[in-house]
Structure formats: C-alpha cells, structure tokens
Design a protein around this motif. Structure first.
Motif, PDB file in Angstrom:
ATOM      1  N   ASP A  22       8.739  92.814 -31.819  1.00  0.00           N
ATOM      2  CA  ASP A  22       7.631  92.456 -30.915  1.00  0.00           C
ATOM      3  C   ASP A  22       7.465  93.518 -29.820  1.00  0.00           C
ATOM      4  OD1 ASP A  22       6.833  90.175 -32.164  1.00  0.00           O
ATOM      5  OD2 ASP A  22       7.720  88.772 -30.743  1.00  0.00           O
ATOM      6  N   HIS A  23       6.216  93.745 -29.460  1.00  0.00           N
ATOM      7  CA  HIS A  23       5.906  94.616 -28.328  1.00  0.00           C
ATOM      8  C   HIS A  23       5.696  93.693 -27.128  1.00  0.00           C
ATOM      9  CE1 HIS A  23       2.998  97.825 -26.447  1.00  0.00           C
ATOM     10  NE2 HIS A  23       4.143  97.755 -25.824  1.00  0.00           N
ATOM     11  N   VAL A  24       6.604  93.742 -26.148  1.00  0.00           N
ATOM     12  CA  VAL A  24       6.591  92.740 -25.081  1.00  0.00           C
ATOM     13  C   VAL A  24       6.284  93.350 -23.716  1.00  0.00           C
ATOM     14  CG1 VAL A  24       8.125  91.110 -26.222  1.00  0.00           C
ATOM     15  CG2 VAL A  24       9.111  92.959 -24.855  1.00  0.00           C
ATOM     16  N   LEU A  25       5.664  92.538 -22.884  1.00  0.00           N
ATOM     17  CA  LEU A  25       5.376  92.910 -21.506  1.00  0.00           C
ATOM     18  C   LEU A  25       6.579  92.496 -20.653  1.00  0.00           C
ATOM     19  CD1 LEU A  25       3.110  94.005 -19.623  1.00  0.00           C
ATOM     20  CD2 LEU A  25       2.450  91.636 -19.244  1.00  0.00           C
ATOM     21  N   LEU A  26       7.093  93.440 -19.862  1.00  0.00           N
ATOM     22  CA  LEU A  26       8.329  93.198 -19.115  1.00  0.00           C
ATOM     23  C   LEU A  26       8.045  93.046 -17.628  1.00  0.00           C
ATOM     24  CD1 LEU A  26      10.445  95.929 -20.907  1.00  0.00           C
ATOM     25  CD2 LEU A  26      10.568  93.468 -21.270  1.00  0.00           C
ATOM     26  N   PRO A  27       8.891  92.300 -16.910  1.00  0.00           N
ATOM     27  CA  PRO A  27       8.735  92.213 -15.457  1.00  0.00           C
ATOM     28  C   PRO A  27       9.093  93.559 -14.818  1.00  0.00           C
ATOM     29  CG  PRO A  27      10.759  91.136 -16.117  1.00  0.00           C
ATOM     30  CD  PRO A  27      10.055  91.508 -17.386  1.00  0.00           C
ATOM     31  N   GLU A  28       8.546  93.803 -13.644  1.00  0.00           N
ATOM     32  CA  GLU A  28       8.775  95.088 -12.986  1.00  0.00           C
ATOM     33  C   GLU A  28      10.240  95.261 -12.614  1.00  0.00           C
ATOM     34  OE1 GLU A  28       6.547  97.638  -9.449  1.00  0.00           O
ATOM     35  OE2 GLU A  28       5.943  95.592  -9.930  1.00  0.00           O
ATOM     36  N   TYR A  29      10.875  94.181 -12.176  1.00  0.00           N
ATOM     37  CA  TYR A  29      12.277  94.256 -11.791  1.00  0.00           C
ATOM     38  C   TYR A  29      13.118  93.374 -12.704  1.00  0.00           C
ATOM     39  CZ  TYR A  29      10.105  96.196  -7.691  1.00  0.00           C
ATOM     40  OH  TYR A  29       9.347  96.973  -6.859  1.00  0.00           O
ATOM     41  N   GLY A  30      14.422  93.519 -12.618  1.00  0.00           N
ATOM     42  CA  GLY A  30      15.303  92.652 -13.381  1.00  0.00           C
ATOM     43  C   GLY A  30      15.708  93.302 -14.694  1.00  0.00           C
ATOM     44  N   GLY A  31      16.502  92.600 -15.461  1.00  0.00           N
ATOM     45  CA  GLY A  31      17.036  93.144 -16.693  1.00  0.00           C
ATOM     46  C   GLY A  31      18.306  93.922 -16.406  1.00  0.00           C
ATOM     47  N   THR A  32      19.177  93.988 -17.411  1.00  0.00           N
ATOM     48  CA  THR A  32      20.441  94.701 -17.273  1.00  0.00           C
ATOM     49  C   THR A  32      20.389  95.950 -18.138  1.00  0.00           C
ATOM     50  OG1 THR A  32      21.569  92.589 -17.017  1.00  0.00           O
ATOM     51  CG2 THR A  32      22.942  94.490 -17.554  1.00  0.00           C
ATOM     52  N   GLN A  33      20.572  97.110 -17.512  1.00  0.00           N
ATOM     53  CA  GLN A  33      20.517  98.365 -18.256  1.00  0.00           C
ATOM     54  C   GLN A  33      21.850  98.605 -18.973  1.00  0.00           C
ATOM     55  OE1 GLN A  33      19.305 101.649 -15.814  1.00  0.00           O
ATOM     56  NE2 GLN A  33      19.929 103.153 -17.358  1.00  0.00           N
ATOM     57  N   ILE A  34      21.818  98.904 -20.260  1.00  0.00           N
ATOM     58  CA  ILE A  34      23.052  99.233 -20.971  1.00  0.00           C
ATOM     59  C   ILE A  34      22.809 100.463 -21.838  1.00  0.00           C
ATOM     60  CG2 ILE A  34      23.945  96.877 -21.045  1.00  0.00           C
ATOM     61  CD1 ILE A  34      22.989  96.775 -23.963  1.00  0.00           C
ATOM     62  N   LYS A  35      23.904 101.112 -22.245  1.00  0.00           N
ATOM     63  CA  LYS A  35      23.801 102.309 -23.067  1.00  0.00           C
ATOM     64  C   LYS A  35      24.563 102.086 -24.361  1.00  0.00           C
ATOM     65  CE  LYS A  35      22.888 106.764 -21.117  1.00  0.00           C
ATOM     66  NZ  LYS A  35      23.311 107.734 -20.107  1.00  0.00           N
ATOM     67  N   LEU A  36      23.892 102.280 -25.472  1.00  0.00           N
ATOM     68  CA  LEU A  36      24.558 102.170 -26.784  1.00  0.00           C
ATOM     69  C   LEU A  36      24.337 103.491 -27.516  1.00  0.00           C
ATOM     70  CD1 LEU A  36      23.334  98.617 -27.869  1.00  0.00           C
ATOM     71  CD2 LEU A  36      25.633  99.212 -27.136  1.00  0.00           C
ATOM     72  N   ASP A  37      25.420 104.184 -27.858  1.00  0.00           N
ATOM     73  CA  ASP A  37      25.298 105.459 -28.569  1.00  0.00           C
ATOM     74  C   ASP A  37      24.326 106.399 -27.866  1.00  0.00           C
ATOM     75  OD1 ASP A  37      27.038 104.491 -30.498  1.00  0.00           O
ATOM     76  OD2 ASP A  37      25.430 103.689 -31.724  1.00  0.00           O
ATOM     77  N   ASP A  38      24.450 106.510 -26.556  1.00  0.00           N
ATOM     78  CA  ASP A  38      23.650 107.443 -25.745  1.00  0.00           C
ATOM     79  C   ASP A  38      22.170 107.095 -25.638  1.00  0.00           C
ATOM     80  OD1 ASP A  38      25.912 108.718 -25.245  1.00  0.00           O
ATOM     81  OD2 ASP A  38      25.490 110.509 -26.409  1.00  0.00           O
ATOM     82  N   LYS A  39      21.750 105.950 -26.169  1.00  0.00           N
ATOM     83  CA  LYS A  39      20.360 105.522 -25.965  1.00  0.00           C
ATOM     84  C   LYS A  39      20.338 104.404 -24.933  1.00  0.00           C
ATOM     85  CE  LYS A  39      16.896 105.180 -29.309  1.00  0.00           C
ATOM     86  NZ  LYS A  39      16.447 104.777 -30.660  1.00  0.00           N
ATOM     87  N   GLU A  40      19.303 104.351 -24.134  1.00  0.00           N
ATOM     88  CA  GLU A  40      19.232 103.362 -23.063  1.00  0.00           C
ATOM     89  C   GLU A  40      18.445 102.123 -23.506  1.00  0.00           C
ATOM     90  OE1 GLU A  40      16.902 103.543 -19.125  1.00  0.00           O
ATOM     91  OE2 GLU A  40      18.582 104.934 -18.913  1.00  0.00           O
ATOM     92  N   PHE A  41      19.018 100.947 -23.228  1.00  0.00           N
ATOM     93  CA  PHE A  41      18.357  99.684 -23.559  1.00  0.00           C
ATOM     94  C   PHE A  41      18.389  98.766 -22.336  1.00  0.00           C
ATOM     95  CE2 PHE A  41      19.981 101.410 -27.493  1.00  0.00           C
ATOM     96  CZ  PHE A  41      18.938 101.248 -28.371  1.00  0.00           C
TER      97      PHE A  41
END
Lengths: 97, 97, 97, 97, 97, 97, 97
Positions: G64-83
C-alpha cells in the motif's frame, strides 16, 4: 483529484470552503459573513472499531457540508490542492440550507 | 434560521438567553437577575455510542430551557445569529417554571 | 422554589446547610460546630449510563442530608437562593441522626 | 456516635488508632512503636459498580483493623470526633493479631 | 510475625532479601553480588476484580522469591520488622534456583 | 544461567545482542553495523489478562531475535550477566534472516 | 532486504518515499511537489487485540502507498536501508492513483 486518498479509521477528508469576499456583482461583503468555519466532505474512512472489533461507520458522508472546529485537523496537499483530515468525532455538525 | 445545523454525536446547539436588563415598562432590573447562565435548545445530535456501538440518545430535547456551565461550549455564528455547541454531558440541568 | 431544576445525568442539586452561629436563645456557639460541610438534597438527576447504555440511578435521594467534599461543585442561583450541583460520586456520604 | 454517616460508593469511614506513647504503668515507649498507620473501620459504603452496573462490595467490614496509606483520605468531624474517609482500594490491608 | 497483615486487592507483602556482604567464613563479597533487588513473598491479597466483578488471583504465592522493581512499593513496619507492599503487576518476575 | 527468572504478566526477558566491533579475522567494522538495537528472548511471562480475566499470550517466544525500542526496559543482573525486561507491547518486531 | 522484520501487534513497517527533486529528463521540480509525506508498506503486524482477546487486523497491507503523519514513527535501519515503524492508527490514509 487525480490522486485519491482513502482515509484510515474514522478520519474525514475535508476541503475547506473559503467564503467569497465579494459577491458576483463585485460588492465587497462585510467581514462577519466569513466567520463560519466549514468544509465539504471529500472522502470518509471506514470508521473506528468498538470493543467487540466491529466497525462503527462515521457520522458524515461524501458531499456533506460540515461545520469544523476552529483548531485541529491535519493539513495535507494532494495535486497542489489543500485538504484537511479530521477525526469523525471532531466534526461539529452537518449544515443544511 | 435559514441555514440549519444538525449537530454530530451528542452535541447540543443552544441559543443563550440574555436576560432583559430592564422591564417592558422601562424599569432597570437589579444585577442579580442576570446571574443564571441558561439557554434554549435549538437542535440536538443523534447521541454518542456505547461500547457495543449502539446510540445513546442525548438527555435534552429541542425547546428545552437548559442550565449551562459557566465555561466551555463552542461559539458559532449561523446567519448572523450567535449560538453555542455543548456536549450533552456538559448541560447541567433542565429548567422548569 | 418557583423555578425548578432537574439535574442532568448523575448530578445532585444540593442546598448547603449553614450551621447556626448562635442558639435560638442567643448563646454564641463555639467554632467547631460549623466544621461539617453538609447539605440537603433538593433534586437528583436520572443517573449516568453504564457501558451497555443502561441508567445507573444515583445513590442519594431528595431530602437526604449529605456530607459534601470541601472543594468542588458548581454554584448556581435559582430565584435568588444559592444552590450547588455535585456529581453523585462526589457526595461523601449520607448523614443520619 | 450520635450522628451516623453511611459512606457513599466504596468509601470507608475509619477512626485512626493513635498508639499510646506510654504504657499504662507510665513507661515512655520508644518512637518506633507508633510507626504503623492504622485504624478501625466504623462504617462502609455499599461498594462501587462494575461496568454492568452491579455493586462490587468493599473488601473490608465494620470493626476491621486496617492498615492505611500514609497520605490521602478525607478528614471529617462528627460530634467532635475526628474520622477519615478512604476509598476501598486505598486501604492497604487488614491486620490480625 | 505476631501481627499478621492480609493485603487488600492485588497487593503483595514482601520481605526484601538483604544479600550477605561477607560469606559465613568472613570473606568480604564484591559489590556486584548485591545488585539483585529481590524479596520473599510473605502474604498475598485476594486479587483485583475484572470488569464483570470476578476476582483475578495474583500471579505470585507465599514463599515465592520475587524480583522487585528498583522504585515503588510502600514501606511498612510490623513488630519492628520492615516489609514492603507491592501491587501484583509491579512484581517483575519469580526467581528459581 | 544458574538462577532462572520467570517474568510476570506480559514481561519479556531479553539479552541484548552486542554487535561485534571487529570480524573474527580482526578487521574493524564500520560504525553503522551496530545501529540495530536487538536482543534474544531468554524467557517470557504467561501474558496479561483481558477484561474477562483470560490470559493473552505474549507475541514472542524463547529464542526469538527481537527488535527493541531505543529507550525503556528494566535492566537486571542475574549471575553477573546483564538482561533487560520489556513489556510485550514494547517489543517492536521479530527479526528473521 | 536480506534481514526481514515482522512487526509486532499493529505496527506497520514503512519505507518513506523520497520524491524526485528533478525529472528523469533533468528538469528541476518546484518545491511543493515534495510536500506529501508518504511511504510504501513493507510489512504489517498481526494486529492488536480487542477486549475479548481477538486480533483486529491492521487497516493497510503490504505494498500500500500510505499517507504518513508529519511526526512520530520509530526510525530503524535494516541492512543499511532506513525504515519507519508506525502504529496502524497513525497511518492517515491510503493513496490511490
């Protein structure tokens, strides 16, 4: 709107109505005519869930002319047009002519 | 009221009652007569939902003379007249003569 | 009371009892006799609703002599007499002689 | 107690136990003997209600010797004697000899 | 323990275990051996109630060796011995050898 | 682990994985390889209870490689090894190779 | 993605979409085209539980292509890519072309 947004949960996509500041004949309108903060419902989410997991449909539908709270809502831009997302419970009421 | 507002959820549309500051004969009334913060119910929402998703009707009805809290409520303007929106649970009571 | 107020939800209309500061014979009473913050129940609301939407009746009734919390309650004036509105759960207890 | 208080909801009327600071023979007791904050239950409310509206009886009964929290409780005076009202869930435990 | 305390609700009476700072042979132990904050369960309450009013038994039992949170708990003294009261949900886990 | 901890409720005992800062051949690894905050599940609690008092099992199991939040968790020491306790809902996800 | 993350509960793993700042032909795009904060759903959790302990599936699905809130969410790195990890209820909506 080329790109379509289907809101999640009980979110309501609204296009705010900017009241005309002068009439079609060119007469400037006094300030008070612009004091109603309202919008047109563009899309609605499927609703939130009650404690048994059932969907509770939202209380407004596409095309409704709704009264909006003065503050709140999330401003978003789709194809250069400005919209706002509100939670269903933040919509104050439905306006009828 | 040319433009009609149907409140959402358990909101109550109220027109505040401004007590007369002088009698019809022109006698100025003492200050204390204006101390009751009350209004007339103009329109009521369908009610909020309980945990099973059923509507709980609001506790007042159109035409009721209600006692209002000193603070709170959302001021709105419809066709140049001023109204207030209250949540059902914020209405303090119903006044009877 | 010419104007009658029926409280909404689980609100309780109370008239505070002001203890006499001297006896009927004119003897001044010591300060401690006025330390109990109590009132007489004038009217009660229909109660609040449980999660299934059913009314839960309030725990006091008209005429009860109740113990009130030191703070809280909403002061209102009806026909120049002062009353207080309390939520049912804020009433501390019922006093019996 | 000439005036009787029946607490509302899950409130517990407690008379705090003031430990003797010297024995009946006049021997002064060391400070630590007074460190237990306890009281005797004088009266209990009918209990609070669960989500289905049923009464949940309180967990202590009249006459129980209870352990009290260091802070909290509402101090009241009935017929010149001092009592405290606690919520049932604030009572820490029941003491047995 | 001459005086017995039965905790209310889901409270747990715990006696903290103070690790020996030297062995029985008199060897001083290094600091890290004292870092585990644990205790022995002395008494447990009947449990708290779910929304239907039924008792949910606590998750530890008398005699259990439990891991305690660093902060929290209510310190009490019974017959000159020091104990702590914790809510069941604050007990971190049960230790087995 | 000579001393075994069974977590209470929905707590998860985790041993954090410290990424090697150089390979077995002695090559220093660049900093970014250490940016994933993860751990191995050592033990899990029986779960928390829903409103009907039934146990809801935790969502991870012993041996799972889990992604941890940057902050939070309770650090404890068992037999000189360092562990962390997390609530089930604080575990971000399960990592698979 | 060599290392796969299965989110717990109602968490959604999202890869943010960075809008191209120039077209494939090399034309620089004006700033406003980058104002939509959206992402592609990479993986979804099994959902959260309602009060009866049943799983409520999340409202978006992989791809799905989703609309995200401006703030919030937890940044993580898997195999050098950012999610980013978001809670299901924080996803604003699903975008369709």
């Amino acid at each position: 709107m080329a790109k379509r947004l289907i809101p999640c949960f009980n979110r309501i996509l609204v296009e705010k109505i900017v009241p005309p500041s002068k009439t079609s004949a060119g007469i400037l309108l006094p300030e008070k005519s612009s004091q109603l903060n309202s919008g047109k419902v563009i899309a609605v989410g499927p609703g939130s869930r009650d404690q048994a997991g059932n969907l509770i449909p939202v209380s407004v539908k596409e095309g409704d002319h709704v009264l909006l709270p003065e503050y709140g809502g999330t401003q978003i831009k789709l194809d250069d047009k400005e919209f706002h997302l509100f939670r269903d419970e933040d919509i104050l009421g439905i306006l009828h002519d």
